[in-house]
Scaffold this motif. Structure first.
Motif, PDB file in Angstrom:
ATOM      1  N   VAL A   1      24.220  21.986  71.574  1.00 35.93           N
ATOM      2  CA  VAL A   1      25.587  22.310  71.766  1.00 35.93           C
ATOM      3  C   VAL A   1      26.808  22.484  70.544  1.00 35.93           C
ATOM      4  CG1 VAL A   1      27.352  22.106  73.431  1.00 35.93           C
ATOM      5  CG2 VAL A   1      25.259  21.379  73.684  1.00 35.93           C
ATOM      6  N   ALA A   2      27.250  24.052  70.886  1.00 34.71           N
ATOM      7  CA  ALA A   2      28.098  24.084  69.543  1.00 34.71           C
ATOM      8  C   ALA A   2      29.144  24.802  70.386  1.00 34.71           C
ATOM      9  CB  ALA A   2      27.521  24.992  68.781  1.00 34.71           C
ATOM     10  N   PRO A   3      30.351  24.369  69.477  1.00 43.13           N
ATOM     11  CA  PRO A   3      31.336  25.816  70.110  1.00 43.13           C
ATOM     12  C   PRO A   3      31.188  26.870  69.987  1.00 43.13           C
ATOM     13  CG  PRO A   3      32.199  23.536  68.822  1.00 43.13           C
ATOM     14  CD  PRO A   3      31.215  23.240  69.190  1.00 43.13           C
ATOM     15  N   LEU A   4      31.974  27.383  70.407  1.00 38.51           N
ATOM     16  CA  LEU A   4      31.897  29.365  69.914  1.00 38.51           C
ATOM     17  C   LEU A   4      33.544  29.760  69.772  1.00 38.51           C
ATOM     18  CD1 LEU A   4      29.953  30.717  72.723  1.00 38.51           C
ATOM     19  CD2 LEU A   4      29.274  30.676  70.027  1.00 38.51           C
ATOM     20  N   VAL A   5      33.668  30.633  68.938  1.00 37.10           N
ATOM     21  CA  VAL A   5      35.032  30.751  68.433  1.00 37.10           C
ATOM     22  C   VAL A   5      34.742  32.379  68.582  1.00 37.10           C
ATOM     23  CG1 VAL A   5      35.614  29.172  66.583  1.00 37.10           C
ATOM     24  CG2 VAL A   5      34.705  31.785  66.374  1.00 37.10           C
ATOM     25  N   VAL A   6      35.884  33.373  68.820  1.00 38.24           N
ATOM     26  CA  VAL A   6      36.079  34.130  69.035  1.00 38.24           C
ATOM     27  C   VAL A   6      34.888  35.208  68.275  1.00 38.24           C
ATOM     28  CG1 VAL A   6      38.200  36.308  69.371  1.00 38.24           C
ATOM     29  CG2 VAL A   6      38.822  34.071  69.943  1.00 38.24           C
ATOM     30  N   GLY A   7      34.322  35.554  68.860  1.00 39.01           N
ATOM     31  CA  GLY A   7      33.230  37.026  67.598  1.00 39.01           C
ATOM     32  C   GLY A   7      32.161  37.726  68.580  1.00 39.01           C
TER      33      GLY A   7
END
Ligand code: ATP
Length: 134
Positions: free
Chosen positions: A42-48
Motif C-alpha cells: 500500500v502506498a500513498p499517492l500524490v497529485v499525478g
C-alpha cells in the motif's frame, strides 16, 4: 500474457475499472511500475497521472491524493478525485490554474500558500493529462 484488474474509486463513485498489462503511478516516494504478480503493498499517492498500459494503448487518469493498494492480480486506487483524460474540463482547469497562480503571487497574509500550491498542482495535472503532455 497475464493482466491486472485495476479499479479507481473516489468518494463520488467508480471512475475506472478494467484489465491492463501495466500501471504506472506517482507515489509519495516516487513513480512505481506495477506488473501482474507484484508483491502486495500500500502506498500513498500524490497529485499525478495514473498511466494504464493495455497492449499498444496507454490511458491516463488524473488523480489527486489517495492510496494505491497492490495485490498480485488486482490494484485498487482510492483517490480524493480522479478523472479520465476525456472527462477533464479543460476550461475549468485553466481557470483553476489562473486562480491558484494569482493567490500564490498575492502578498495578502490571508492567502494560504500551501493550499494554493496544491490547487495549482491539481490544475496543471488535469491540463497535462487532458493534453497528453508527459
Ligand atoms: P476547481 O477549483 O475547479 O473546483 P479543484 O482542484 O478545487 O478545482 P477538486 O476539489 O480537486 O477541484 O475536485 C472537486 C470535484 O470536481 C471532483 O469530483 C473532481 O473530479 C472534479 N473536477 C475538478 N476539476 C475538474 C476538471 N477540470 N474537469 C473535470 N472534473 C473536475
Amino acid at each position: 500474457m497475464k493482466t491486472l484488474t485495476v479499479n479507481i474509486v473516489t468518494p463520488d463513485g467508480p471512475v475506472y475499472d478494467s484489465e491492463v498489462d501495466m500501471i504506472i503511478a506517482k507515489t509519495a516516494s516516487g513513480e512505481i511500475g506495477i506488473l501482474p504478480g507484484h508483491i502486495p503493498m500500500v502506498a500513498p499517492l500524490v497529485v499525478g497521472a495514473i498511466k494504464l498500459k493495455k497492449e499498444a494503448k496507454t490511458e491516463y487518469v488524473a488523480v489527486s491524493s489517495g492510496f494505491v493498494e497492490v495485490r498480485p492480480e488486482k490494484v485498487s486506487i482510492l483517490a480524493t478525485s480522479a478523472e479520465v483524460a476525456s472527462s477533464i474540463d479543460l476550461a475549468r482547469a485553466k481557470e483553476a490554474m489562473k486562480r491558484a497562480e494569482e493567490r500564490i503571487q498575492s502578498k495578502q497574509d490571508s492567502v494560504d500558500h500551501s493550499r494554493a500550491e496544491l490547487a495549482l498542482k491539481r490544475a496543471m495535472n488535469r491540463i497535462n493529462v487532458h493534453e497528453g503532455n508527459f
